[in-house]
Design a protein around this motif. Structure first.
Motif, PDB file in Angstrom:
ATOM      1  N   ARG A 211       0.836  -1.209   0.000  1.00  0.00           N
ATOM      2  CA  ARG A 211       0.000   0.000   0.000  1.00  0.00           C
ATOM      3  C   ARG A 211       0.866   1.252   0.000  1.00  0.00           C
ATOM      4  O   ARG A 211       0.553   2.245  -0.656  1.00  0.00           O
TER       5      ARG A 211
ATOM      6  N   TYR B 161      -4.326  12.514   3.513  1.00  0.00           N
ATOM      7  CA  TYR B 161      -5.392  11.548   3.265  1.00  0.00           C
ATOM      8  C   TYR B 161      -6.409  12.070   2.249  1.00  0.00           C
ATOM      9  O   TYR B 161      -6.815  11.352   1.329  1.00  0.00           O
TER      10      TYR B 161
ATOM     11  N   THR C 201      -8.442  10.200  -3.730  1.00  0.00           N
ATOM     12  CA  THR C 201      -9.888  10.032  -3.861  1.00  0.00           C
ATOM     13  C   THR C 201     -10.347   8.816  -3.068  1.00  0.00           C
ATOM     14  O   THR C 201      -9.555   7.895  -2.798  1.00  0.00           O
ATOM     15  N   ALA C 202     -11.614   8.812  -2.718  1.00  0.00           N
ATOM     16  CA  ALA C 202     -12.177   7.663  -2.009  1.00  0.00           C
ATOM     17  C   ALA C 202     -12.024   6.405  -2.852  1.00  0.00           C
ATOM     18  O   ALA C 202     -11.767   5.318  -2.329  1.00  0.00           O
ATOM     19  N   GLN C 203     -12.165   6.544  -4.172  1.00  0.00           N
ATOM     20  CA  GLN C 203     -12.026   5.386  -5.057  1.00  0.00           C
ATOM     21  C   GLN C 203     -10.604   4.839  -5.017  1.00  0.00           C
ATOM     22  O   GLN C 203     -10.400   3.617  -4.987  1.00  0.00           O
ATOM     23  N   GLN C 204      -9.611   5.720  -5.013  1.00  0.00           N
ATOM     24  CA  GLN C 204      -8.219   5.270  -4.929  1.00  0.00           C
ATOM     25  C   GLN C 204      -7.965   4.545  -3.617  1.00  0.00           C
ATOM     26  O   GLN C 204      -7.388   3.447  -3.603  1.00  0.00           O
ATOM     27  N   ARG C 205      -8.386   5.138  -2.524  1.00  0.00           N
ATOM     28  CA  ARG C 205      -8.165   4.513  -1.218  1.00  0.00           C
ATOM     29  C   ARG C 205      -8.862   3.155  -1.141  1.00  0.00           C
ATOM     30  O   ARG C 205      -8.281   2.164  -0.679  1.00  0.00           O
ATOM     31  N   ASP C 206     -10.108   3.108  -1.611  1.00  0.00           N
ATOM     32  CA  ASP C 206     -10.882   1.865  -1.513  1.00  0.00           C
ATOM     33  C   ASP C 206     -10.273   0.766  -2.377  1.00  0.00           C
ATOM     34  O   ASP C 206     -10.219  -0.402  -1.965  1.00  0.00           O
ATOM     35  N   GLU C 207      -9.823   1.120  -3.570  1.00  0.00           N
ATOM     36  CA  GLU C 207      -9.257   0.109  -4.466  1.00  0.00           C
ATOM     37  C   GLU C 207      -7.958  -0.458  -3.892  1.00  0.00           C
ATOM     38  O   GLU C 207      -7.699  -1.668  -3.974  1.00  0.00           O
TER      39      GLU C 207
ATOM     40  N   VAL D 223      -7.055  -0.574  -0.656  1.00  0.00           N
ATOM     41  CA  VAL D 223      -7.341  -1.376   0.534  1.00  0.00           C
ATOM     42  C   VAL D 223      -8.059  -2.677   0.166  1.00  0.00           C
ATOM     43  O   VAL D 223      -7.892  -3.702   0.835  1.00  0.00           O
ATOM     44  N   GLN D 224      -8.827  -2.649  -0.890  1.00  0.00           N
ATOM     45  CA  GLN D 224      -9.463  -3.887  -1.348  1.00  0.00           C
ATOM     46  C   GLN D 224      -8.421  -4.878  -1.864  1.00  0.00           C
ATOM     47  O   GLN D 224      -8.510  -6.087  -1.625  1.00  0.00           O
TER      48      GLN D 224
ATOM     49  N   PRO E  80      -5.590  -5.485   1.975  1.00  0.00           N
ATOM     50  CA  PRO E  80      -6.391  -4.985   3.094  1.00  0.00           C
ATOM     51  C   PRO E  80      -5.586  -4.528   4.307  1.00  0.00           C
ATOM     52  O   PRO E  80      -4.522  -5.059   4.617  1.00  0.00           O
TER      53      PRO E  80
END
Length: 213
Positions: free
Chosen positions: A37, A141, A145-151, A153-154, A157
């Motif tokens: 990450r 932070y 973008t939320a999409q970058q962070r979510d992708e 961490v997905q 994790p």
């Protein structure tokens, strides 16, 4: 492993693949995923800030940045960052990497936890620190973008209780060499972890020195 995450291509050179295999085999999943990450957050920072950087060197640096916390280094007299940098140097020498590249990776790892310095050095040094600091303490932070962070961490994790577990991992890697934390953020870790830890104080060292005045 996915080849592209959050718009960032994962390096797939022989050096990068060997680094992946070595770190995945020797580090916990918590630390391995953190390193991956950190690479992505560092790379995204570089792309956003329009910095020129070598993605392969950033990847290797991120993977090796915490290996100095391992059991084999816990009796070391060095800061864990220096042990990590030395491990990366030895690894890169095996693959015939250029001296300049090895030196830059060494500096990036050795300085990744030193506030206020990396951002004034080369893009690689700055981005290793930026990626690590984003994943550990959420530095900048909202610039992701939320999409970058979510992708991210997905793909890799943050396991449950990551915040406390990463502090514990740092503490266990340094508790046998507390003197190496002097003047660094690592002192904060042992101060929270070990009730018997006592910080060295620079002013106390000056006033208590052997000099007469």
């Amino acid at each position: 492993m996915k080849k592209t995450i959050a718009g960032v291509d994962i390096p797939d050179s022989p050096l990068a693949r060997a680094a992946t295999d070595q770190i995945q085999a020797t580090e916990s999943s918590l630390m391995f995923h953190h390193a991956l990450r950190a690479f992505l957050f560092g790379a995204l920072t570089g792309l956003r800030d329009r910095l020129r950087f070598d993605a392969e060197l950033l990847y290797v640096s991120a993977l090796f940045h915490n290996v100095g916390l391992s059991v084999q280094h816990q009796r070391s007299a060095c800061r864990y960052e220096v042990d990590s940098a030395n491990e990366a140097r030895d690894f890169m020498l095996q693959y015939g990497a250029a001296a300049g590249a090895i030196g830059e990776v060494w500096a990036a790892i050795a300085l990744h936890s030193t506030p206020g310095i990396p951002e004034h050095l080369s893009p690689l040094v700055a981005l290793v620190s930026a990626g690590v600091q984003m994943d550990i303490r959420g530095a900048r932070y909202d610039e992701f973008t939320a999409q970058q962070r979510d992708e991210i961490v997905q793909a890799w994790p943050r396991e449950a209780g990551f915040k406390k577990k990463i502090i514990e991992a740092y503490a266990r890697g340094m508790e046998h060499r507390p003197e190496t934390t002097f003047g660094t953020v690592n002192a904060d870790v042992l101060d929270r972890w070990d009730p018997n830890y006592r910080r060295l104080n620079f002013c106390g060292l000056v006033l208590g020195s052997e000099w007469a005045n």
